[in-house]
Write a protein that holds these residues in place. Structure first.
Motif, PDB file in Angstrom:
ATOM      1  N   MET A   1       0.914  -1.113  -0.079  1.00 48.68           N
ATOM      2  CA  MET A   1       0.090  -0.041  -0.155  1.00 48.68           C
ATOM      3  C   MET A   1       0.867   1.165  -0.051  1.00 48.68           C
ATOM      4  N   PHE A   2       0.306   2.184  -0.514  1.00 49.25           N
ATOM      5  CA  PHE A   2       1.155   3.642  -0.514  1.00 49.25           C
ATOM      6  C   PHE A   2       1.019   4.012   0.611  1.00 49.25           C
ATOM      7  N   ALA A   3       1.804   5.167   0.864  1.00 53.76           N
ATOM      8  CA  ALA A   3       1.959   5.765   2.119  1.00 53.76           C
ATOM      9  C   ALA A   3       0.888   7.193   2.285  1.00 53.76           C
ATOM     10  N   ILE A   4       0.251   7.166   3.286  1.00 56.36           N
ATOM     11  CA  ILE A   4      -0.632   8.360   3.661  1.00 56.36           C
ATOM     12  C   ILE A   4      -0.073   8.762   5.010  1.00 56.36           C
ATOM     13  N   ARG A   5       0.261  10.219   4.957  1.00 59.15           N
ATOM     14  CA  ARG A   5       0.846  10.670   6.157  1.00 59.15           C
ATOM     15  C   ARG A   5       0.013  11.822   6.640  1.00 59.15           C
ATOM     16  N   LEU A   6       0.016  12.296   8.081  1.00 62.36           N
ATOM     17  CA  LEU A   6      -0.478  13.604   8.624  1.00 62.36           C
ATOM     18  C   LEU A   6       0.590  14.382   8.485  1.00 62.36           C
ATOM     19  N   THR A   7       0.078  15.794   8.203  1.00 65.54           N
ATOM     20  CA  THR A   7       1.173  16.711   8.491  1.00 65.54           C
ATOM     21  C   THR A   7       0.508  18.055   8.598  1.00 65.54           C
ATOM     22  N   PRO A   8       1.346  18.963   9.211  1.00 61.59           N
ATOM     23  CA  PRO A   8       0.728  20.485   9.404  1.00 61.59           C
ATOM     24  C   PRO A   8       0.345  21.168   8.345  1.00 61.59           C
ATOM     25  N   ARG A   9       0.915  21.025   7.307  1.00 69.99           N
ATOM     26  CA  ARG A   9       0.572  21.576   5.933  1.00 69.99           C
ATOM     27  C   ARG A   9       1.158  21.025   4.870  1.00 69.99           C
ATOM     28  N   PRO A  10       0.397  21.185   3.676  1.00 73.28           N
ATOM     29  CA  PRO A  10       0.744  20.386   2.371  1.00 73.28           C
ATOM     30  C   PRO A  10       2.106  21.004   1.856  1.00 73.28           C
ATOM     31  N   ALA A  11       2.798  20.187   1.374  1.00 74.64           N
ATOM     32  CA  ALA A  11       4.110  20.356   0.686  1.00 74.64           C
ATOM     33  C   ALA A  11       3.710  21.427  -0.666  1.00 74.64           C
ATOM     34  N   ASP A  12       4.749  22.613  -0.853  1.00 74.40           N
ATOM     35  CA  ASP A  12       4.295  23.852  -1.865  1.00 74.40           C
ATOM     36  C   ASP A  12       4.432  22.892  -3.130  1.00 74.40           C
ATOM     37  N   ASP A  13       5.210  22.014  -3.243  1.00 73.99           N
ATOM     38  CA  ASP A  13       5.300  21.113  -4.705  1.00 73.99           C
ATOM     39  C   ASP A  13       4.195  20.098  -4.904  1.00 73.99           C
ATOM     40  N   SER A  14       3.167  20.055  -4.045  1.00 73.04           N
ATOM     41  CA  SER A  14       2.418  18.724  -4.265  1.00 73.04           C
ATOM     42  C   SER A  14       1.071  19.282  -4.824  1.00 73.04           C
ATOM     43  N   THR A  15       0.414  18.524  -5.574  1.00 75.41           N
ATOM     44  CA  THR A  15      -1.279  18.972  -5.856  1.00 75.41           C
ATOM     45  C   THR A  15      -1.884  19.250  -4.753  1.00 75.41           C
ATOM     46  N   LEU A  16      -2.583  20.467  -4.526  1.00 78.92           N
ATOM     47  CA  LEU A  16      -3.467  20.757  -3.354  1.00 78.92           C
ATOM     48  C   LEU A  16      -4.724  20.197  -3.851  1.00 78.92           C
ATOM     49  N   VAL A  17      -5.351  19.474  -2.592  1.00 83.06           N
ATOM     50  CA  VAL A  17      -6.662  19.151  -2.637  1.00 83.06           C
ATOM     51  C   VAL A  17      -7.415  19.623  -1.566  1.00 83.06           C
ATOM     52  N   LEU A  18      -8.821  20.202  -2.064  1.00 81.59           N
ATOM     53  CA  LEU A  18      -9.482  20.918  -1.133  1.00 81.59           C
ATOM     54  C   LEU A  18     -11.114  20.338  -1.025  1.00 81.59           C
ATOM     55  N   ALA A  19     -11.508  20.009  -0.013  1.00 80.18           N
ATOM     56  CA  ALA A  19     -12.800  19.539   0.107  1.00 80.18           C
ATOM     57  C   ALA A  19     -13.843  20.427  -0.239  1.00 80.18           C
ATOM     58  N   VAL A  20     -15.064  19.979  -0.917  1.00 78.97           N
ATOM     59  CA  VAL A  20     -16.277  20.911  -1.147  1.00 78.97           C
ATOM     60  C   VAL A  20     -17.361  20.505  -0.778  1.00 78.97           C
ATOM     61  N   GLY A  21     -17.868  20.954   0.297  1.00 83.53           N
ATOM     62  CA  GLY A  21     -19.063  20.515   0.839  1.00 83.53           C
ATOM     63  C   GLY A  21     -20.312  21.618   0.398  1.00 83.53           C
ATOM     64  N   PRO A  22     -21.570  21.518   1.394  1.00 83.33           N
ATOM     65  CA  PRO A  22     -22.724  22.376   1.077  1.00 83.33           C
ATOM     66  C   PRO A  22     -22.135  23.766   0.980  1.00 83.33           C
ATOM     67  N   ALA A  23     -21.322  24.231   1.906  1.00 84.28           N
ATOM     68  CA  ALA A  23     -20.868  25.436   1.898  1.00 84.28           C
ATOM     69  C   ALA A  23     -19.904  25.935   1.101  1.00 84.28           C
ATOM     70  N   GLY A  24     -19.476  25.128   0.159  1.00 88.92           N
ATOM     71  CA  GLY A  24     -18.344  25.310  -0.625  1.00 88.92           C
ATOM     72  C   GLY A  24     -17.048  24.921  -0.096  1.00 88.92           C
ATOM     73  N   ALA A  25     -15.756  25.480  -0.628  1.00 86.69           N
ATOM     74  CA  ALA A  25     -14.621  25.234   0.098  1.00 86.69           C
ATOM     75  C   ALA A  25     -14.520  25.901   1.367  1.00 86.69           C
ATOM     76  N   ASP A  26     -13.225  25.715   2.010  1.00 87.34           N
ATOM     77  CA  ASP A  26     -12.985  26.264   3.379  1.00 87.34           C
ATOM     78  C   ASP A  26     -12.293  27.776   2.665  1.00 87.34           C
ATOM     79  N   ALA A  27     -12.132  28.485   3.497  1.00 86.28           N
ATOM     80  CA  ALA A  27     -11.357  29.863   3.307  1.00 86.28           C
ATOM     81  C   ALA A  27      -9.935  29.773   2.862  1.00 86.28           C
TER      82      ALA A  27
END
Length: 474
Positions: A1-27
């Motif tokens: 299995m590939f690695a999934i790691r918790l981190t304080p903030r995404p790396a600058d060189d990674s593709t950023l993923v944001l969750a979209v719920g009923p109220a839209g994306a986070d600020a």
């Protein structure tokens, strides 16, 4: 299995993923906030679970943004988002997922589970496995670390069940299957595995397993996998049908009916994978998994329609169709479980009938039980895990369909209600545990014809996740 790691903030060189719920994306900071708002305003239902919108940002950081719909934000929505994300990005593409501050622990568990399940690749598939790490940016570690570990164990167990069912039958004979699980058990303290070979099966009276496996050059086995934590006060027996390939025997299948029969041990794969997963999670319930393993082949030594078989409990079954073999091996295992293991609860999972798919389609298993509380608990566990089931009846007047003139019962009535009558046949071997038993007929949902949500094309590992959910409180 590939690695999934918790981190304080995404790396600058990674593709950023944001969750979209009923109220839209986070600020978000400008100018990214404006770009995201513009994209969402033009998208069709961007919050739908599994919907993904791509925002390219050349020569800027981040260079790519994915907007993943989570629906209402429940665990199922996060799971769908995870599967969609991992299918959208390249295998060598680093991904950083930014979570808002109010995401519940079960949301992170669903997200990670969806990432791993959607990213499954059979080890012999031409598509390469994922090589780049996924990071999930969270605020604080607790209780996210435990949620991530639960998702990892659940996904690993499901990957194992899928691998076992996807493995070609030219490799996966009964001995091979048993060897894989014995080796896996040896790496986990508290687990033991024993394997009965033909001589011992004959000495102890496992007539159904021997009859079904008698036509193959690869002899049958009975695998017994046991997890016995010291704190356990309940004993659950899980029985899984383990036909490593099913030709139909003398009652031979058509070419189309036979082409996927390497999956006919999916029930066995699910129960052993769930037991290994329970050990990894340290669940406080005693579990015995039984996998009667046989290859149903055509040869001069194959059992025939009209043969009378003596089962483990000493009763006899007239075999009226050698393609109704799964119930014969399950009957031996169930009778053994009741007589020798005396469990509190018995569950069996089996790719037992095509009639299941006629009634319930490709995504839903048939559930049978005399125990309303057990049936409700399993249904709830399946719903939480994303594995659907529907309870069907066990009418006593249908037992007449099992009547044989030369044996205690016959194996395959021809008067319809195929899935129901197969369940009634199995119930004959439960003795005083009949009211503490459930049967899941899961042939149709054990295989996916295409990628679909958290399912990858091929074996689905159906039942593994449901069992792990249910075992937590069993």
């Amino acid at each position: 299995m590939f690695a999934i790691r918790l981190t304080p903030r995404p790396a600058d060189d990674s593709t950023l993923v944001l969750a979209v719920g009923p109220a839209g994306a986070d600020a978000l900071p400008e100018p990214l906030a404006g770009e995201v708002t513009a994209l969402l305003s033009s998208a069709d239902d961007p919050a739908r679970p599994g919907a993904v919108q791509l925002l390219p940002r050349p020569a800027r950081q981040p260079a790519r943004v994915l907007l993943a719909g989570i629906g209402a934000g429940d665990e199922a929505g996060w799971r769908a988002a995870g599967a969609a994300i991992i299918r959208t990005v390249r295998a060598d593409e680093p991904v950083g997922i930014a979570l808002g501050p109010d995401v519940p622990a079960e949301g992170l568990c669903g997200l990670a589970e969806g990432l791993w399940l959607g990213g499954y690749r059979f080890r012999d598939a031409p598509r390469g496995p994922r090589t780049a790490e996924v990071t999930i940016a969270v605020t604080g570690a607790h209780p996210y670390e435990q949620s991530l570990e639960t998702a990892r164990v659940t996904a690993a167990a499901t990957w194992l069940a899928r691998d076992l069912a996807n493995m070609p039958a030219s490799v996966k004979n009964p001995a091979w299957f048993a060897e894989q699980i014995v080796a896996a058990a040896a790496t986990r303290p508290g687990l033991t595995a024993t394997v009965r070979e033909p001589a011992q099966l004959a000495a102890e009276g496992f007539g159904g397993i021997l009859a079904v496996g008698g036509g193959s050059a690869s002899p049958p086995r009975l695998l017994e996998l046991s997890w016995r934590p010291e704190s356990a006060s309940r004993h659950v027996v899980l029985v899984g049908k383990g036909i490593t390939f099913d030709t139909g025997g003398i009652s031979i299948k058509t070419r189309d009916g036979m082409k996927l029969m390497k999956k006919d041990m999916s029930g066995a794969a699910a129960v052993v994978a769930a037991t290994l997963g329970a050990a990894d999670l340290g669940l406080g319930v005693r579990i015995t998994a039984l996998a009667p393993l046989a290859e149903n082949a055509v040869s001069g030594s194959a059992y025939r329609p009209g043969d009378v078989i003596t089962q483990y409990d000493g009763t006899t079954t007239e075999s009226t169709n050698s393609d109704a073999e799964g119930r014969l091996v399950l009957a031996d295992a169930l009778a053994y479980a009741v007589a020798e293991l005396r469990p509190d609860v018995v569950l069996d999972l089996a790719t037992l009938t095509g009639a299941n798919a006629v009634a319930l389609g490709k995504r839903t298993a048939a559930l049978y039980s005399y125990d309303d509380e057990l049936a409700a608990a399993l249904t709830a566990a399946g719903a939480a895990a994303g594995e659907s089931m529907w309870r069907l009846p066990l009418p006593d007047d249908y037992r007449e369909y099992l009547r044989s003139d030369i044996a205690d019962r016959h194996s395959s009535p021809t008067r319809g209600a195929g899935s129901v009558v197969a369940a009634l046949f199995l119930s004959e071997f439960l003795g005083d545990r009949r009211d503490r038993w459930a049967h899941l007929d899961m042939s149709a949902p054990s295989w996916a014809e295409q990628d679909d949500g958290d399912l990858s094309v091929g074996a689905t590992g159906w039942g593994t996740r449901t069992l792990l959910r249910w075992l937590v409180s069993a």
